[in-house]
Enzyme design. Structure first.
Site, short mmCIF file in Angstrom:
data_model
loop_
_atom_site.label_atom_id
_atom_site.label_comp_id
_atom_site.label_asym_id
_atom_site.label_seq_id
_atom_site.Cartn_x
_atom_site.Cartn_y
_atom_site.Cartn_z
N LEU A 108 -4.81 3.94 -3.94
CA LEU A 108 -3.57 4.07 -3.46
C LEU A 108 -4.15 3.33 -1.83
O LEU A 108 -5.41 3.97 -1.32
CB LEU A 108 -2.86 5.42 -2.99
CG LEU A 108 -2.18 5.93 -4.13
CD1 LEU A 108 -1.44 7.38 -3.96
CD2 LEU A 108 -1.27 4.99 -4.72
N ASP A 109 -3.40 2.57 -1.27
CA ASP A 109 -3.75 2.31 0.09
C ASP A 109 -3.86 3.25 0.97
O ASP A 109 -3.33 4.32 0.89
CB ASP A 109 -2.98 0.97 0.81
CG ASP A 109 -3.09 0.50 1.92
OD1 ASP A 109 -4.02 -0.23 1.92
OD2 ASP A 109 -2.39 0.56 2.93
N ILE A 110 -4.60 3.09 2.24
CA ILE A 110 -4.83 4.33 3.16
C ILE A 110 -3.49 4.70 3.65
O ILE A 110 -3.37 5.89 4.05
CB ILE A 110 -5.87 3.85 4.30
CG1 ILE A 110 -6.20 4.84 4.95
CG2 ILE A 110 -5.29 2.68 5.11
CD1 ILE A 110 -7.58 4.57 6.13
N THR A 112 -0.65 4.70 1.89
CA THR A 112 0.27 4.93 1.14
C THR A 112 0.11 6.41 0.59
O THR A 112 -1.25 6.79 0.49
CB THR A 112 0.20 4.19 -0.03
OG1 THR A 112 0.52 2.78 0.01
CG2 THR A 112 1.01 4.57 -1.11
#
Length: 297
Positions: A108-110, A112
């Site tokens: 997951l993106d930082i 998100t």
């Protein structure tokens, strides 16, 4: 018994098959003192295997217990094991393993938040990450901007971004006020940032993304942010069935125990202690850095 090196190490929890193949290409794995070649086969009972010079512990098929944990990732944590900038990692809060290591099922993106799965079984992780699986994932998304039916149709019909057609399986409106809107979206294809890229293609600003479901595994209310929960046998075997792996028969947790309010409160306190420690460590790091800069001057 002779078997492929990358399969053996993946089963023993040293990474996905792709991870192991990359280590082999980097010549970081040896078998009985010799650099392991691509496609190497080994005897799991007699071969001595090392990664970066350290002997690895091999888990035989009859010894391995497949474990999966669900983690409620807060915003601001990276999904990789280490970060050169010292940012907190999702791995910081995970329980320790006696053998092998936790492998993230995707990233997951930082910025998100939400549901992220980890397993000690490299074969399971590798299988779940195959694009051909097309496992549905659900996200809660908050956006700012003008939204009309034509934009929703675009998101469902598909949009070409960076040479790849991305689309949502479904878009459900969950309320809002003014130009602030909340949606639940389902997606099968695409990578880490597909949800954000799709919305931004419709000229709206994304303010929050939170994953709430991976297949039939949901982010439940008894998991505050920064907390993890080990999945029961039923959930583990659901994931194993998706990738055509035989069912797991054993578990290290009691079957289907529900968390009471007191347990959830204890988890929240533990997470707050961890977050306070991060703030303290960050402040100490900044003070140390400023001191070094003054000395240099």
């Amino acid at each position: 018994m002779n078997e492929k090196l990358h399969k053996l190490l993946a089963r023993s929890g040293y990474g996905s098959r792709r991870d192991i193949e990359e280590l082999i290409r980097q010549k970081r794995i040896s078998i009985d003192g010799n650099i392991a070649p691509i496609g190497a086969r080994v005897d799991s009972k007699s071969s001595i295997i090392r990664i970066d010079g350290r002997i690895v512990k091999i888990v035989n098929e009859d010894e391995e217990i497949c474990r999966v944990i669900a983690y409620n990732k807060p915003e601001g944590q990276i999904s990789t094991l280490k970060d050169k900038n010292g940012r907190p990692s999702v791995f910081d809060r995970l329980p320790r393993l006696d053998k092998g290591r936790w492998i993230a099922v995707g990233r997951l993106d930082i910025n998100t938040a939400g549901l992220l799965l980890f397993t000690n079984d490299g074969q399971l992780s590798n299988g779940l990450l195959q694009p051909s699986q097309k496992i549905e994932k659900e996200y809660m998304v908050r956006v700012f901007g003008n939204i009309d039916e034509s934009k929703i149709r675009n998101l469902v019909n598909g949009i070409k971004i960076d040479g790849e057609v991305l689309r949502f399986e479904d878009v459900v409106y969950a309320g809002g006020e003014g130009m602030n809107h909340t949606f639940y979206v389902m997606i099968r294809d695409g990578k880490n940032k597909s949800v954000k890229l799709l919305w931004e293609s419709q000229e709206v600003t994304v303010s929050r993304i939170k994953r709430v479901r991976f297949g039939e595994i949901f982010l439940t209310k008894d998991m505050p942010k920064g907390a993890w929960k080990e999945l029961d046998l039923k959930s583990i075997n659901y994931l194993r069935e998706l990738v055509s792996l035989p069912p797991e028969k054993n578990t290290l947790i009691a079957p289907d125990l529900k968390r009471g309010k007191s347990k959830v409160q204890k988890i929240k306190k533990a997470v707050r202690r961890y977050e306070n420690k991060l703030v303290k460590d960050s402040s100490s790091f900044k003070s140390s850095t400023r001191s070094k800069l003054r000395h240099k001057k």
